[in-house]
Structures are given as C-alpha cells and as structure tokens.
Scaffold this active site. Structure first.
Site, PDB file in Angstrom:
ATOM      1  N   LYS A 121      33.326  31.961  42.842  1.00 56.73           N
ATOM      2  CA  LYS A 121      34.096  32.254  41.630  1.00 56.73           C
ATOM      3  C   LYS A 121      35.519  32.936  41.832  1.00 56.73           C
ATOM      4  O   LYS A 121      35.131  33.986  41.011  1.00 56.73           O
ATOM      5  CB  LYS A 121      33.170  32.178  40.215  1.00 56.73           C
ATOM      6  N   THR A 124      34.212  47.150  35.184  1.00 52.85           N
ATOM      7  CA  THR A 124      33.093  48.387  34.521  1.00 52.85           C
ATOM      8  C   THR A 124      32.379  47.329  33.189  1.00 52.85           C
ATOM      9  O   THR A 124      30.840  47.578  33.711  1.00 52.85           O
ATOM     10  CB  THR A 124      33.555  49.713  34.665  1.00 52.85           C
ATOM     11  N   GLY A 138      30.610  44.419  34.580  1.00 51.19           N
ATOM     12  CA  GLY A 138      29.208  44.759  36.095  1.00 51.19           C
ATOM     13  C   GLY A 138      28.116  45.103  35.285  1.00 51.19           C
ATOM     14  O   GLY A 138      27.312  44.735  36.128  1.00 51.19           O
ATOM     15  N   GLU A 170      31.795  46.035  43.079  1.00 52.91           N
ATOM     16  CA  GLU A 170      32.619  47.108  43.204  1.00 52.91           C
ATOM     17  C   GLU A 170      33.480  46.955  41.838  1.00 52.91           C
ATOM     18  O   GLU A 170      34.446  45.877  41.205  1.00 52.91           O
ATOM     19  CB  GLU A 170      33.546  46.390  43.915  1.00 52.91           C
ATOM     20  N   CYS A 175      42.207  48.948  41.360  1.00 51.22           N
ATOM     21  CA  CYS A 175      41.736  49.440  41.755  1.00 51.22           C
ATOM     22  C   CYS A 175      41.377  50.784  41.787  1.00 51.22           C
ATOM     23  O   CYS A 175      40.662  51.961  41.122  1.00 51.22           O
ATOM     24  CB  CYS A 175      40.476  48.723  41.591  1.00 51.22           C
ATOM     25  N   GLU A 202      41.108  53.367  31.981  1.00 53.40           N
ATOM     26  CA  GLU A 202      41.625  52.575  33.323  1.00 53.40           C
ATOM     27  C   GLU A 202      43.039  51.967  32.499  1.00 53.40           C
ATOM     28  O   GLU A 202      42.700  51.061  31.410  1.00 53.40           O
ATOM     29  CB  GLU A 202      40.677  51.655  33.579  1.00 53.40           C
TER      30      GLU A 202
HETATM   31  P1  NAD Z   1      36.774  40.694  34.864  1.00 54.71           P
HETATM   32  O1  NAD Z   1      35.725  41.917  34.558  1.00 54.71           O
HETATM   33  O2  NAD Z   1      37.359  41.002  33.354  1.00 54.71           O
HETATM   34  O3  NAD Z   1      36.797  40.124  35.673  1.00 54.71           O
HETATM   35  C1  NAD Z   1      36.395  39.972  37.063  1.00 54.71           C
HETATM   36  C2  NAD Z   1      35.517  38.385  37.035  1.00 54.71           C
HETATM   37  O4  NAD Z   1      34.473  38.221  36.254  1.00 54.71           O
HETATM   38  C3  NAD Z   1      36.070  37.122  36.959  1.00 54.71           C
HETATM   39  O5  NAD Z   1      36.064  36.727  37.530  1.00 54.71           O
HETATM   40  C4  NAD Z   1      35.792  36.596  35.316  1.00 54.71           C
HETATM   41  O6  NAD Z   1      36.143  35.479  35.611  1.00 54.71           O
HETATM   42  C5  NAD Z   1      34.556  37.169  35.899  1.00 54.71           C
HETATM   43  N1  NAD Z   1      34.048  37.670  34.510  1.00 54.71           N
HETATM   44  C6  NAD Z   1      34.227  38.012  33.224  1.00 54.71           C
HETATM   45  N2  NAD Z   1      32.908  37.633  32.563  1.00 54.71           N
HETATM   46  C7  NAD Z   1      31.990  37.513  32.978  1.00 54.71           C
HETATM   47  C8  NAD Z   1      30.648  36.664  32.063  1.00 54.71           C
HETATM   48  N3  NAD Z   1      30.418  37.701  31.173  1.00 54.71           N
HETATM   49  N4  NAD Z   1      29.723  36.935  33.610  1.00 54.71           N
HETATM   50  C9  NAD Z   1      30.237  36.929  35.445  1.00 54.71           C
HETATM   51  N5  NAD Z   1      31.404  36.614  35.603  1.00 54.71           N
HETATM   52  C10 NAD Z   1      32.098  37.313  34.908  1.00 54.71           C
HETATM   53  O7  NAD Z   1      37.827  42.356  35.482  1.00 54.71           O
HETATM   54  P2  NAD Z   1      39.588  41.738  35.756  1.00 54.71           P
HETATM   55  O8  NAD Z   1      40.504  41.621  34.627  1.00 54.71           O
HETATM   56  O9  NAD Z   1      39.489  40.249  36.536  1.00 54.71           O
HETATM   57  O10 NAD Z   1      40.158  43.195  37.033  1.00 54.71           O
HETATM   58  C11 NAD Z   1      40.059  44.147  36.834  1.00 54.71           C
HETATM   59  C12 NAD Z   1      39.241  44.624  37.146  1.00 54.71           C
HETATM   60  O11 NAD Z   1      38.680  44.592  38.460  1.00 54.71           O
HETATM   61  C13 NAD Z   1      39.688  46.280  37.122  1.00 54.71           C
HETATM   62  O12 NAD Z   1      38.847  47.168  36.474  1.00 54.71           O
HETATM   63  C14 NAD Z   1      39.507  47.059  38.403  1.00 54.71           C
HETATM   64  O13 NAD Z   1      39.669  48.243  38.380  1.00 54.71           O
HETATM   65  C15 NAD Z   1      38.622  46.160  38.524  1.00 54.71           C
HETATM   66  N6  NAD Z   1      38.968  45.665  41.024  1.00 54.71           N
HETATM   67  C16 NAD Z   1      37.519  46.908  41.109  1.00 54.71           C
HETATM   68  C17 NAD Z   1      38.277  46.248  42.625  1.00 54.71           C
HETATM   69  C18 NAD Z   1      37.099  47.335  43.867  1.00 54.71           C
HETATM   70  O14 NAD Z   1      37.648  47.366  44.499  1.00 54.71           O
HETATM   71  N7  NAD Z   1      36.579  48.601  42.908  1.00 54.71           N
HETATM   72  C19 NAD Z   1      38.555  45.007  43.040  1.00 54.71           C
HETATM   73  C20 NAD Z   1      39.816  45.237  41.892  1.00 54.71           C
HETATM   74  C21 NAD Z   1      40.201  45.141  40.954  1.00 54.71           C
END
Ligand code: NAD
Length: 443
Positions: free
Chosen positions: A140, A195, A198, A215, A249, A346
């Site tokens: 997804k 986070t 996550g 991640e 990230c 962040e």
């Molecule tokens: P996000 O957590 O809002 O969304 C990430 C994914 O999770 C999306 O596909 C979203 O639809 C899904 N999601 C959201 N709510 C959910 C739920 N309740 N259940 C299941 N899935 C759900 O993050 P974002 O705004 O898309 O990305 C930015 C974040 O990602 C930043 O914190 C960044 O640091 C992190 N990031 C980490 C890495 C790494 O490798 N550590 C790499 C890139 C981005």
C-alpha cells in the site's frame, strides 16, 4: 485516485496467499527467482524517465532527485537478485544418533506500507527482499503518492513474475492501511512512515503476532568539530538538511558546531545554503522543489512561530516571498536549546537548528538527547575522535565526513530507539523475511 477498502484488502491478501501456495511461485528454483528480480530491474530501468516524472509531479521533488531514486531502486532489485541462490540453512553440531539441520523458509504474505517521500525507492526496499526470500506481497503506497506503485504493477506484467505475487492496493491509512495491519492472513508488516503511526501499527498487528519491521522518523545530528575541513562540512551540512527540501527521514536537521569554529562555519554554511535554488522541480537548475502538500507546508511553516515563541531566532530563510507555490527557503534557526520543540520534533522541511558545543562529551550528550536514533553525520580529521563518536552515538547509521550515503542493499539501514525496529538491507534483512525451522532426525 481509486481508493480501496477492507473488501479490496481481503481480495489482495487472498491473491497473495494463493500465489504463495502455488507451485508457480513456491516450486520454482532460486535461480528463476533471481531471473525475475533482474527482469524487474530491467523494466524499471527502461521506464526510468517516466517513473521519475510521475514522482516529481506527485510530490514536487526536484527531477534530479526523483531520477536518482529510480536508478537506486533499479540497483536495489539487482542487488537482491543475487540473494535467492545464496540463502543457506545450517547443520548443527552432531548429537550421537541424531542428525539436525535448520531450514530457512519464507514467511508468507508480506504487507508493505510506505510513506510519500520516496515512493518507488521505499517500495523497492520492501518488495525486493520479500521476493528474494520467496514471499508474496501486498503493498500500500501513501495515498499522496500512489502513481509509481501503480505503474510498477503495470510493468511487472512484462516480466515472468506469476500473477498475485505482488499486489498493489491504493487507499488511505485509516481504511486500507488499517485493514492490512489487522488482517489475520498477513504474516509480516514492513512499514516506512511516522513514529506515531509505527507505534499504532505495532499494537494493531499484535492479534496474530505479525513479524514487523518499522522504519520511522528521525531528528539526526550533524556534528562539526573545529579540526574538520570546514568547507566540506558546510557543504555536507547543507546537503544533509536540504536534499529533498528536507523531507527526508535522515535529514541532518540538528547541526552542532564546535564553538571555536562557529563563526567561520556559519559563514560557509550561509554561502552553501544560498546555492540551493528553489523553484520548478523540472528545471534542471532547481535543487529544491515545493513541499509535497498544503497540509505539510502549513505544518512546516508553523515551526517558525514555534521557534520564535520559545526564544529562538530564524537567522536565515523563512517564508518564501516569490511566486505562489508550497516553497520554503533553506532556513536556519539559532539561539536554540536542545529542549526546544524546534530541536526535538521532526519538522520534515528545509529547516535546521544550529547549536554550539564545547567538547566531545557535551556533543555526545546533546546528540543522543532525543527520542530518535536514525542517523548522524560527524565531520573531523581526527581518526580517533571519528571512531569514538561512531561508537558513542545512538544512531542506526553514522556517516563520517559525508552527509549520508544510501546503500542500495549492501549495508543495514534502520533506527535506534523510536526511529524503528529491525533493519532493511545488509545480511540481517534475510532473517527479517524468513523463518527458521529446526529439523531433528533420529538416525
Ligand atoms: P505516515 O506515518 O503518515 O504514513 C505512512 C504510511 O502509513 C502511509 O502509506 C499511510 O497511508 C499509512 N498509514 C497512516 N495511518 C495508518 C493506519 N492507521 N494504519 C495503517 N497505515 C496507516 O508518514 P508520512 O507522512 O507518509 O511520511 C513521513 C514520515 O515517514 C516521516 O516521519 C519520516 O521520517 C518517515 N520516513 C522514514 C523513513 C525510514 O526509512 N526510517 C523513510 C522515509 C520516511
């Protein structure tokens, strides 16, 4: 963009399960799996311009960067194409009258959920190891950036990969994401995102004890000692927090500089920041495109007030005063203490805080004083100090005299503390996508 729902998730997981159990996938040789991974790399490479264009259109990233991310994804598939023929089991020390061995087997159906800031790259980091180890996938992508994942699915039809081995389902986190993380027939979750999500995912996935790789976010330090090549350090520090308009990230968004070098370093950093041209992401001279969405833009610029209200000073950059668009100038915030929100949260935009330090103990304490632990960059010519810092920093990756190098498979990547659980890449990743089975035979 079509948005799936729980019923679509059921269909996708069922398709992945059928494919996992089919002889077409489970009974092929490791060499055949390698060949399919190489075919995937080839079709991505042949369509790289189009894939990068889609990513720039969706998230505003400078074309040079999205093109690099597609090339990186190609390399990732080629890297993992080498694995299927090299995944070994073990034999154990013999007990008289017994023969024991350990098999390494795939987990089953892997759900891959990814963020918007590196759509194809993040997909490749999950799909390639999952396939190399014989799993099937339901992916997804972020609802903000789904186009390359959909195009990826189209391109897979040009390879020999059996139907159902990779399934892409678009939709929102609360609907599609939530159904996936709770699905009883998903064996593993591989997640890249914030986070906060996550943590939620870890709880929600516990019903059937899914294997989990997370991640997550970061607030990574860049540490500049006075003996460093200050020009290189200034260039590297700017790259570390401005690449991708800071929507990374691993962004080096906390810059610590040794007090005696502060003045000269600040001058050099200001000059570097001024070279970051902002504008049309398709213009080859643009280094920073607009931020990815209005909501995200509003959040990033809100930190200017957060900083000022806490007594910090925006010494460079700030709001964009040019044409309309979600642009933020390269921004530096000073007069900051490490407990301020601007130094701890962040921001995910082209914004860094600059803080001075006196000695190694102080900078180690300040660097580690965060809930995150994804990466750190250290600038010094002193070898002993470099390795001492590498040992003492709480970070999954430590970069010495470089602003961050992303391995396309060879080196482990992931976070300490609240930056994640588990690692992608390296040799550990094979364990993350497989289960061992101990077999004991009485002779
Ligand atoms: P996000 O957590 O809002 O969304 C990430 C994914 O999770 C999306 O596909 C979203 O639809 C899904 N999601 C959201 N709510 C959910 C739920 N309740 N259940 C299941 N899935 C759900 O993050 P974002 O705004 O898309 O990305 C930015 C974040 O990602 C930043 O914190 C960044 O640091 C992190 N990031 C980490 C890495 C790494 O490798 N550590 C790499 C890139 C981005």
């Amino acid at each position: 963009m079509a948005s799936g729902d729980a019923a679509d998730v059921d269909l996708a997981v069922a398709a992945a399960r059928r494919a996992f159990e089919s002889a077409e996938w489970s009974a092929i040789t490791p060499y055949q799996r390698s060949t399919m991974l190489l075919q995937i790399a080839d079709v991505l490479e042949a369509n790289a311009e189009e894939l990068a264009t889609l990513e720039t259109l969706e998230m505003g990233g400078a074309f040079g960067m999205t093109r690099w991310m597609v090339d990186h994804s190609v390399e990732v598939f080629r890297h993992y194409a080498g694995w299927p023929t090299k995944i070994y089991g073990q034999t154990a020390p013999a007990t008289p009258g017994q023969f024991s061995y350990v098999l390494r087997q795939p987990l089953g159906v892997v759900a891959a959920i990814t963020a918007w800031n590196g759509p194809l790259l993040q997909l490749s980091w999950k799909v390639a190891p999952a396939l190399a180890t014989g799993n099937t996938v339901v992916a997804k992508p972020s609802e903000q950036t789904s186009l390359t994942a959909l195009r990826f699915a189209d391109l897979l039809a040009r390879t020999d990969l059996p139907r159902g081995v990779v399934n892409i389902i678009t939709g929102t986190g609360p609907e599609v994401g939530e159904s996936l993380i709770r699905h009883p027939d998903v064996d593993k979750l591989s997640f890249t995102g914030s986070t906060a999500v996550g943590k939620h995912l870890l709880e929600a996935s516990s019903s059937n004890l899914k294997r989990v790789t997370l991640e997550l976010g970061g607030k990574s330090p860049t540490i500049v000692f006075a003996d460093a090549d200050l020009e290189a350090a200034a260039k590297g520090s700017a790259t570390a927090f401005l690449a991708g308009s800071g929507q990374s990230c691993v962004a080096g968004s906390r810059i610590f500089v040794e007090t005696s070098a502060r003045e000269e370093f600040s001058r050099l950093l200001a000059a570097e920041m001024a070279t970051y041209t902002t504008g049309d992401p398709f213009d080859p001279s643009t280094l920073m495109g607009p931020l990815a969405s209005r909501k995200h833009f509003d959040r990033v610029v809100s930190y200017f007030d957060v900083a000022r209200e806490a007594g910090a000073v925006v010494t460079q950059g700030g709001r964009w005063e040019g044409e309309d668009g979600l642009f933020v100038k390269p921004t530096l915030v000073e007069n900051v203490t490490n407990d301020m929100r601007v130094a701890q949260e962040e921001i995910f935009g082209p914004v860094a805080v600059l803080m001075p330090f006196e000695d190694i103990d102080e900078v180690v304490r300040l660097s580690n004083d965060t809930v995150y632990g994804l990466a750190a960059s250290v600038w010094t010519k002193d070898l002993t100090r470099a390795h001492t810092m590498a040992e003492r920093l709480e970070a999954g990756s430590v970069w010495i005299n470089n602003p961050g190098v992303m391995s396309a498979g060879t080196l482990p990547f992931g976070g300490f503390k609240q930056s994640g659980i588990g690692r992608e890449h390296g040799t550990d990743v094979i364990e993350a996508y497989t289960e061992t089975k101990t077999v004991i035979v009485t002779l």
